[in-house]
Design a protein around this motif. Structure first.
Motif, PDB file in Angstrom:
ATOM      1  N   GLY A   1      -2.372   9.364  -0.408  1.00 57.98           N
ATOM      2  CA  GLY A   1      -2.509   8.690  -1.672  1.00 57.98           C
ATOM      3  C   GLY A   1      -3.526   7.575  -1.544  1.00 57.98           C
ATOM      4  O   GLY A   1      -3.485   6.802  -0.595  1.00 57.98           O
ATOM      5  N   LEU A   2      -4.442   7.498  -2.475  1.00 58.82           N
ATOM      6  CA  LEU A   2      -5.528   6.520  -2.438  1.00 58.82           C
ATOM      7  C   LEU A   2      -5.565   5.754  -3.749  1.00 58.82           C
ATOM      8  O   LEU A   2      -5.445   6.341  -4.819  1.00 58.82           O
ATOM      9  N   ILE A   3      -5.741   4.435  -3.648  1.00 60.75           N
ATOM     10  CA  ILE A   3      -5.879   3.602  -4.840  1.00 60.75           C
ATOM     11  C   ILE A   3      -6.967   2.565  -4.587  1.00 60.75           C
ATOM     12  O   ILE A   3      -7.067   2.022  -3.481  1.00 60.75           O
ATOM     13  N   ARG A   4      -7.803   2.338  -5.592  1.00 60.43           N
ATOM     14  CA  ARG A   4      -8.865   1.320  -5.530  1.00 60.43           C
ATOM     15  C   ARG A   4      -8.536   0.255  -6.567  1.00 60.43           C
ATOM     16  O   ARG A   4      -8.053   0.567  -7.652  1.00 60.43           O
ATOM     17  N   TYR A   5      -8.841  -1.006  -6.235  1.00 63.72           N
ATOM     18  CA  TYR A   5      -8.483  -2.097  -7.124  1.00 63.72           C
ATOM     19  C   TYR A   5      -9.314  -3.342  -6.822  1.00 63.72           C
ATOM     20  O   TYR A   5      -9.962  -3.431  -5.791  1.00 63.72           O
ATOM     21  N   ASP A   6      -9.281  -4.283  -7.751  1.00 63.22           N
ATOM     22  CA  ASP A   6      -9.941  -5.582  -7.597  1.00 63.22           C
ATOM     23  C   ASP A   6      -8.874  -6.567  -7.138  1.00 63.22           C
ATOM     24  O   ASP A   6      -8.102  -7.077  -7.949  1.00 63.22           O
ATOM     25  N   ALA A   7      -8.807  -6.835  -5.846  1.00 66.68           N
ATOM     26  CA  ALA A   7      -7.722  -7.629  -5.265  1.00 66.68           C
ATOM     27  C   ALA A   7      -7.721  -9.077  -5.741  1.00 66.68           C
ATOM     28  O   ALA A   7      -6.676  -9.712  -5.795  1.00 66.68           O
ATOM     29  N   TYR A   8      -8.870  -9.621  -6.073  1.00 69.80           N
ATOM     30  CA  TYR A   8      -8.956 -11.030  -6.442  1.00 69.80           C
ATOM     31  C   TYR A   8      -9.307 -11.249  -7.910  1.00 69.80           C
ATOM     32  O   TYR A   8      -9.580 -12.377  -8.315  1.00 69.80           O
ATOM     33  N   ASN A   9      -9.299 -10.187  -8.703  1.00 70.08           N
ATOM     34  CA  ASN A   9      -9.616 -10.281 -10.134  1.00 70.08           C
ATOM     35  C   ASN A   9     -10.914 -11.043 -10.394  1.00 70.08           C
ATOM     36  O   ASN A   9     -10.993 -11.905 -11.256  1.00 70.08           O
ATOM     37  N   MET A  11     -13.829  -9.597 -11.219  1.00 67.75           N
ATOM     38  CA  MET A  11     -14.732  -8.811 -12.040  1.00 67.75           C
ATOM     39  C   MET A  11     -15.885  -8.249 -11.209  1.00 67.75           C
ATOM     40  O   MET A  11     -16.960  -7.972 -11.725  1.00 67.75           O
ATOM     41  N   SER A  12     -15.672  -8.117  -9.902  1.00 61.35           N
ATOM     42  CA  SER A  12     -16.716  -7.607  -9.017  1.00 61.35           C
ATOM     43  C   SER A  12     -16.562  -6.110  -8.762  1.00 61.35           C
ATOM     44  O   SER A  12     -17.214  -5.557  -7.891  1.00 61.35           O
ATOM     45  N   GLY A  13     -15.687  -5.492  -9.477  1.00 59.76           N
ATOM     46  CA  GLY A  13     -15.474  -4.069  -9.276  1.00 59.76           C
ATOM     47  C   GLY A  13     -14.268  -3.819  -8.395  1.00 59.76           C
ATOM     48  O   GLY A  13     -13.710  -4.724  -7.797  1.00 59.76           O
ATOM     49  N   ARG A  14     -13.880  -2.590  -8.337  1.00 61.33           N
ATOM     50  CA  ARG A  14     -12.708  -2.212  -7.558  1.00 61.33           C
ATOM     51  C   ARG A  14     -13.141  -1.883  -6.136  1.00 61.33           C
ATOM     52  O   ARG A  14     -13.218  -0.723  -5.756  1.00 61.33           O
ATOM     53  N   GLN A  15     -13.416  -2.909  -5.356  1.00 61.36           N
ATOM     54  CA  GLN A  15     -13.933  -2.732  -3.999  1.00 61.36           C
ATOM     55  C   GLN A  15     -12.833  -2.697  -2.935  1.00 61.36           C
ATOM     56  O   GLN A  15     -13.097  -2.360  -1.795  1.00 61.36           O
ATOM     57  N   SER A  16     -11.608  -3.092  -3.281  1.00 59.87           N
ATOM     58  CA  SER A  16     -10.498  -3.034  -2.329  1.00 59.87           C
ATOM     59  C   SER A  16      -9.834  -1.671  -2.426  1.00 59.87           C
ATOM     60  O   SER A  16      -9.812  -1.053  -3.496  1.00 59.87           O
ATOM     61  N   THR A  17      -9.295  -1.208  -1.302  1.00 54.57           N
ATOM     62  CA  THR A  17      -8.721   0.130  -1.236  1.00 54.57           C
ATOM     63  C   THR A  17      -7.450   0.120  -0.398  1.00 54.57           C
ATOM     64  O   THR A  17      -7.385  -0.549   0.627  1.00 54.57           O
ATOM     65  N   SER A  18      -6.436   0.883  -0.848  1.00 54.10           N
ATOM     66  CA  SER A  18      -5.256   1.168  -0.034  1.00 54.10           C
ATOM     67  C   SER A  18      -5.098   2.673   0.029  1.00 54.10           C
ATOM     68  O   SER A  18      -5.248   3.363  -0.984  1.00 54.10           O
ATOM     69  N   ILE A  19      -4.800   3.170   1.223  1.00 55.25           N
ATOM     70  CA  ILE A  19      -4.595   4.601   1.420  1.00 55.25           C
ATOM     71  C   ILE A  19      -3.364   4.811   2.285  1.00 55.25           C
ATOM     72  O   ILE A  19      -3.181   4.125   3.286  1.00 55.25           O
ATOM     73  N   LEU A  31      -3.140   1.933   5.092  1.00 58.00           N
ATOM     74  CA  LEU A  31      -4.280   1.093   5.446  1.00 58.00           C
ATOM     75  C   LEU A  31      -4.819   0.450   4.178  1.00 58.00           C
ATOM     76  O   LEU A  31      -5.005   1.132   3.172  1.00 58.00           O
ATOM     77  N   SER A  32      -5.052  -0.856   4.242  1.00 58.37           N
ATOM     78  CA  SER A  32      -5.608  -1.572   3.101  1.00 58.37           C
ATOM     79  C   SER A  32      -6.827  -2.354   3.545  1.00 58.37           C
ATOM     80  O   SER A  32      -6.777  -3.092   4.531  1.00 58.37           O
ATOM     81  N   SER A  33      -7.914  -2.176   2.816  1.00 54.68           N
ATOM     82  CA  SER A  33      -9.142  -2.919   3.040  1.00 54.68           C
ATOM     83  C   SER A  33      -9.334  -3.821   1.827  1.00 54.68           C
ATOM     84  O   SER A  33      -9.573  -3.345   0.719  1.00 54.68           O
ATOM     85  N   ILE A  34      -9.178  -5.132   2.051  1.00 56.34           N
ATOM     86  CA  ILE A  34      -9.245  -6.109   0.968  1.00 56.34           C
ATOM     87  C   ILE A  34     -10.595  -6.811   1.039  1.00 56.34           C
ATOM     88  O   ILE A  34     -10.910  -7.469   2.031  1.00 56.34           O
ATOM     89  N   HIS A  35     -11.383  -6.658  -0.025  1.00 57.91           N
ATOM     90  CA  HIS A  35     -12.731  -7.218  -0.052  1.00 57.91           C
ATOM     91  C   HIS A  35     -12.801  -8.438  -0.950  1.00 57.91           C
ATOM     92  O   HIS A  35     -12.299  -8.436  -2.059  1.00 57.91           O
ATOM     93  N   HIS A  36     -13.444  -9.470  -0.442  1.00 59.56           N
ATOM     94  CA  HIS A  36     -13.734 -10.695  -1.177  1.00 59.56           C
ATOM     95  C   HIS A  36     -15.249 -10.891  -1.085  1.00 59.56           C
ATOM     96  O   HIS A  36     -15.923 -10.199  -0.327  1.00 59.56           O
ATOM     97  N   ARG A  37     -15.785 -11.814  -1.817  1.00 59.59           N
ATOM     98  CA  ARG A  37     -17.243 -12.027  -1.823  1.00 59.59           C
ATOM     99  C   ARG A  37     -17.821 -12.213  -0.433  1.00 59.59           C
ATOM    100  O   ARG A  37     -18.872 -11.678  -0.114  1.00 59.59           O
TER     101      ARG A  37
END
Length: 69
Positions: A1-9, A11-19, A31-37
């Motif tokens: 199962g894969l989900i993409r989301y904007d972890a920090y709201n 408006m930079s796009g859904r760059q964070s991912t959990s699988i 596994l979760s990859s949380i992206h910030h600026r």
């Protein structure tokens, strides 16, 4: 199962991912990859019999739900 989301709201796009990656006994890893600026973090949480051994975020729960369905 894969989900993409904007972890920090940001408006930079859904760059964070959990699988969630599970075997036939519903065990594996989320596994979760949380992206910030200016940084990115990778988290790994073990799953046993369809349940996280550590507390899962709502996004990780959704990825697990998708993997189990």
């Amino acid at each position: 199962g894969l989900i993409r989301y904007d972890a920090y709201n940001e408006m930079s796009g859904r760059q964070s991912t959990s699988i969630a990656l599970l075997d036939s006994s519903r065990s594996g890893v989320v596994l979760s990859s949380i992206h910030h600026r200016d940084q990115a973090r990778l988290y790994a949480k073990q799953v046993s019999n369809g349940k996280g051994e550590l507390r899962l975020s709502p996004e990780e729960e959704e990825a697990l739900r998708l993997a189990l369905s």
